[in-house]
Design a protein around this motif. Structure first.
Motif: not given
Length: 60
Positions: A2, A46, A49-50
């Motif tokens: 990631e 991630s 982005e959430e």
């Protein structure tokens, strides 16, 4: 693997200073970073982005 972001990159993303990023993180208003070494801290792509998606939803 990631993608991870430095505090400087997160500050640019949110158009804030690095000290503001640390303050918001400490207050629990931003996702917590991950320690990847003795002096290295990164935010997961991630999770950012959430967080952005949740903020956009609140704005509707």
């Amino acid at each position: 693997m990631e993608q991870m972001h430095t505090v400087k990159e997160v500050a640019i993303l949110f158009k804030l200073s690095t000290s503001s990023i640390w303050r918001l993180t400490k207050e629990g208003k931003l996702p917590p970073p991950v320690k990847i070494g003795l002096k290295a801290t990164r935010w997961k792509q991630s999770e950012l982005e959430e967080f952005i998606g949740a903020m956009e939803s609140k704005g509707d």
